[in-house]
Design a protein around this motif. Sequence first.
Motif, mmCIF file in Angstrom:
data_model
loop_
_atom_site.group_PDB
_atom_site.id
_atom_site.type_symbol
_atom_site.label_atom_id
_atom_site.label_comp_id
_atom_site.label_asym_id
_atom_site.label_seq_id
_atom_site.Cartn_x
_atom_site.Cartn_y
_atom_site.Cartn_z
ATOM 1 N N ARG A 1 13.432 -31.388 4.443
ATOM 2 C CA ARG A 1 14.197 -31.804 6.157
ATOM 3 C C ARG A 1 13.883 -30.520 6.568
ATOM 4 O O ARG A 1 14.309 -29.793 7.441
ATOM 5 N N GLY A 2 12.626 -30.291 6.820
ATOM 6 C CA GLY A 2 11.784 -29.213 7.287
ATOM 7 C C GLY A 2 11.795 -27.998 6.831
ATOM 8 O O GLY A 2 11.052 -26.490 7.816
ATOM 9 N N ALA A 3 12.580 -27.172 5.910
ATOM 10 C CA ALA A 3 12.793 -25.750 5.478
ATOM 11 C C ALA A 3 11.232 -25.617 4.459
ATOM 12 O O ALA A 3 11.400 -26.524 3.383
ATOM 13 N N LYS A 4 10.910 -24.281 5.234
ATOM 14 C CA LYS A 4 10.284 -23.557 4.282
ATOM 15 C C LYS A 4 10.334 -22.844 2.515
ATOM 16 O O LYS A 4 11.264 -22.620 2.644
ATOM 17 N N VAL A 5 9.225 -23.391 1.629
ATOM 18 C CA VAL A 5 9.681 -22.724 0.809
ATOM 19 C C VAL A 5 8.472 -22.161 0.040
ATOM 20 O O VAL A 5 7.897 -22.364 0.366
ATOM 21 N N THR A 6 8.862 -20.580 -0.439
ATOM 22 C CA THR A 6 8.087 -19.845 -0.834
ATOM 23 C C THR A 6 9.046 -19.377 -2.328
ATOM 24 O O THR A 6 9.446 -18.458 -2.796
ATOM 25 N N TRP A 7 7.829 -19.788 -3.068
ATOM 26 C CA TRP A 7 8.166 -20.039 -4.784
ATOM 27 C C TRP A 7 7.986 -18.439 -5.121
ATOM 28 O O TRP A 7 6.591 -17.763 -4.871
ATOM 29 N N ASP A 8 8.481 -17.938 -6.744
ATOM 30 C CA ASP A 8 8.417 -16.584 -6.692
ATOM 31 C C ASP A 8 8.514 -16.234 -8.243
ATOM 32 O O ASP A 8 9.661 -16.667 -8.410
ATOM 33 N N THR A 9 7.623 -16.126 -8.737
ATOM 34 C CA THR A 9 7.481 -15.867 -10.673
ATOM 35 C C THR A 9 8.048 -14.595 -10.828
ATOM 36 O O THR A 9 7.767 -14.379 -11.969
ATOM 37 N N ASN A 10 8.335 -13.497 -10.137
ATOM 38 C CA ASN A 10 8.212 -12.454 -10.704
ATOM 39 C C ASN A 10 9.676 -11.940 -11.084
ATOM 40 O O ASN A 10 10.068 -10.642 -11.001
ATOM 41 N N LEU A 11 10.370 -13.074 -11.620
ATOM 42 C CA LEU A 11 11.779 -12.317 -11.974
ATOM 43 C C LEU A 11 11.906 -13.211 -13.290
ATOM 44 O O LEU A 11 12.266 -14.174 -13.806
#
Length: 124
Positions: free
Chosen positions: A87-97
């Motif tokens: 749907r056009g939203a940017k997703v930024t994954w984070d593996t720090n938790l």
Amino acid sequence: MLTAIDHVQLAAPPGSEPALRAYYVDVLGMTEAPKPPVLAARGGCWFEADGVRLHLGVETDFRPARKAHPGLGVTGIEAYAQRLTARGAKVTWDTNLPGHRRFYSEDPVGNRLEFLEGAPRGAG
């Protein structure tokens, strides 16, 4: 005694309600909740989904927070991330938790949102 968070309030610039509705309803899959008339006159929108409540209030000199954000629990995080991306939203994954999968996204006015899935609090 505190029992729960009733809602989280985020700010938004005047006139942004149509973009907020498109994002929170169409992208995130939330439902718009009616505001009491006296509060509706101030602008902004309220959204909810399965006990999660987000209020977006109009702030004339709005600037999105750079660090502050709500952390929203999800199930099926991969599919949810794909929903946002489609749907056009940017997703930024984070593996720090440790013990969680999570990503960040932003609403159309720049509010940072964290989405996470993992072991419930107090587990293992």
